[in-house]
Design an enzyme around this catalytic site. Structure first.
Site: not given
Length: 444
Positions: A22, A27, A94, A167, A169, A319, A346, A350, A395
């Site tokens: 993913k 990207r 996200g 991170s 992101q 993750d 997340k 979680r 997940r």
């Protein structure tokens, strides 16, 4: 809304290819869209999240054509995107929102990034802050959340920035804005984060430099077209790594082989943690694919033991913890997780959601602000049956599906439509491998 119904028992074996990565798929779409020339993407993940990214670029004038084997992208160049004329709906993704915020901050036109109710609850201040420091103007809703309204035509200035947490992101958002900024943008990483962005930017011809924890990029660079072969997603493979590890061994049963899985060193923490727990995992046929290390992974049932997890472990497996928690519940002894407060922001909290689900299936769990402690039940039936609330987190749903392999009664998992955001066809793949699972309408 669908629910998953998992019968107790089953096993996992045979050869399986999980969907494309993913992170790499997102990207590949973004970078080929703003590259000069035609790129070809193979192995693209046709999930809801990645398709949201694709549709956003279609709305900004980029042409995508699917053929039998690949996705062909006619890039429009670094400055060739056109105003979308509508808010860009990124669904539950996200990654799309945070990376696109950096890219859109450098455009000449205004844009609005929006998403579903789940995405609109996720914090965006971590990307708003560095982009604002670069000269961007971004307005979020209450609590600095989506929708994000980004004013175009701003003159961006390069910055040196240290994110509050490691991170990928945040780092990627700042680097993408840096392509449109004057000067050299530098991100000082406070810890290890996924390096897909810098690997792929390099493949598209962008020059980056690294000095220890500092990653730098000069503004004004263009991307040139590149053919991307997306590896299978280790995060999706993680559920099967755990499932094949905890399944009861059967005489003559073949192991589970997962083919062509990305084993990028910045995200292979799940493999290393399971190895410490005593899992029987072998990497074969290692190779490189579009700058990413890839291998076939062979997994056999094993007796697991509890371990302490924290620090760098968390950075390398952020993750995959829902799956790891299922393994911990089947292990001998206690598994202690610390330094993982990031899991609370997340798609769901979680830590809390997994703790509630494990407790509902008879597992002893204690929760701390930055982690939890799981007391394993290594007997054949590590879990009772019961009802699991996924809180619309893909997940969580897939992790508890694997619990059926060691359950004494059926497990029903609600709100599972969001599994398609990362793993379309999960039920069919899991069933073909030996998990006794079906999807049905809730309440049916």
């Amino acid at each position: 809304m669908r629910c998953f119904h998992v019968q107790p028992g089953g096993t996992l074996g045979g050869t399986l290819q999980v969907p494309g990565d993913k992170s790499v798929s997102h990207r590949a779409i973004m970078f080929s869209a703003i590259a000069d020339g035609r790129s070809r993407i193979t192995g693209f993940l046709e999930s809801a999240d990645c398709l949201a990214t694709l549709r956003a670029f279609e709305a900004m004038g980029v042409s995508f054509v699917r053929d039998a084997e690949s996705l062909v992208v006619d890039g429009v160049g670094r400055d060739g995107l056109t105003p979308p004329g509508m808010p860009l709906d990124l669904g539950n993704s996200g990654t799309s929102m945070r990376l696109l915020s950096g890219l859109m901050a450098g455009q000449a036109f205004d844009s609005v990034l929006t998403g579903d109710a789940s995405l609109s609850r996720r914090p965006m201040g971590r990307v708003i802050d560095p982009l604002t420091a670069m000269g961007a103007h971004i307005a979020g809703s209450e609590g600095r959340r989506a929708p994000l309204r980004i004013t175009g035509g701003r003159s961006l200035q390069a910055i040196e920035y240290t994110p509050p947490v490691a991170s990928a992101q945040i780092k990627s958002c700042v680097l993408l804005a840096g392509l449109y900024a004057k000067g050299v943008t530098t991100v000082h990483e406070p810890g290890v984060s996924r390096d897909h962005t810098e690997r792929m930017l390099g493949a598209f011809g962008v020059a980056l430099s690294r000095d220890g924890a500092a990653l730098s990029l000069a503004g004004g660079q263009s991307l040139r077209a590149f053919d991307v072969a997306v590896p299978a997603d280790l995060s999706s493979a993680a559920f099967f790594l755990v499932g094949a590890s905890i399944a009861q061994p059967r005489n003559g049963a073949e192991p589970l082989t997962l083919t062509g899985v990305g084993i990028n060193p910045t995200r292979r923490g799940v493999i290393d943690i399971l190895d410490r727990m005593g899992a029987d995992i072998t990497l074969t046929n290692t190779r490189e694919q579009a700058g990413e290390p890839v291998a076939d992974i062979v997994v056999r049932p094993a007796s697991l033991r509890g371990v302490d997890i924290g620090g760098r472990d968390v950075e390398l497996a952020i993750d995959e913890f829902p799956a790891i928690f299922i393994a911990a519940a089947c292990a001998q002894g206690k598994t202690r997780l610390t330094d993982a407060a990031e899991l609370r922001v997340k798609e769901s909290d979680r830590i809390a959601v997994m703790a509630d689900g494990l407790a509902a299936l008879g597992v002893e769990v204690s929760v701390q602000p930055d982690g939890l402690t799981i007391t394993g039940r290594p007997e054949p039936h590590s879990f009772t049956g019961g009802q699991i609330h996924s809180h619309e987190d893909h997940r969580i749903a897939m992790a508890f599906a694997m619990a059926g392999l060691r359950a004494s009664a059926p497990i029903e998992i609600d709100d599972c439509d969001y599994v398609d955001t990362s793993f379309p066809g999960f039920v069919a793949k899991a069933g073909a491998a030996g998990l006794v699972i079906d999807a049905r309408e809730q309440g049916a």
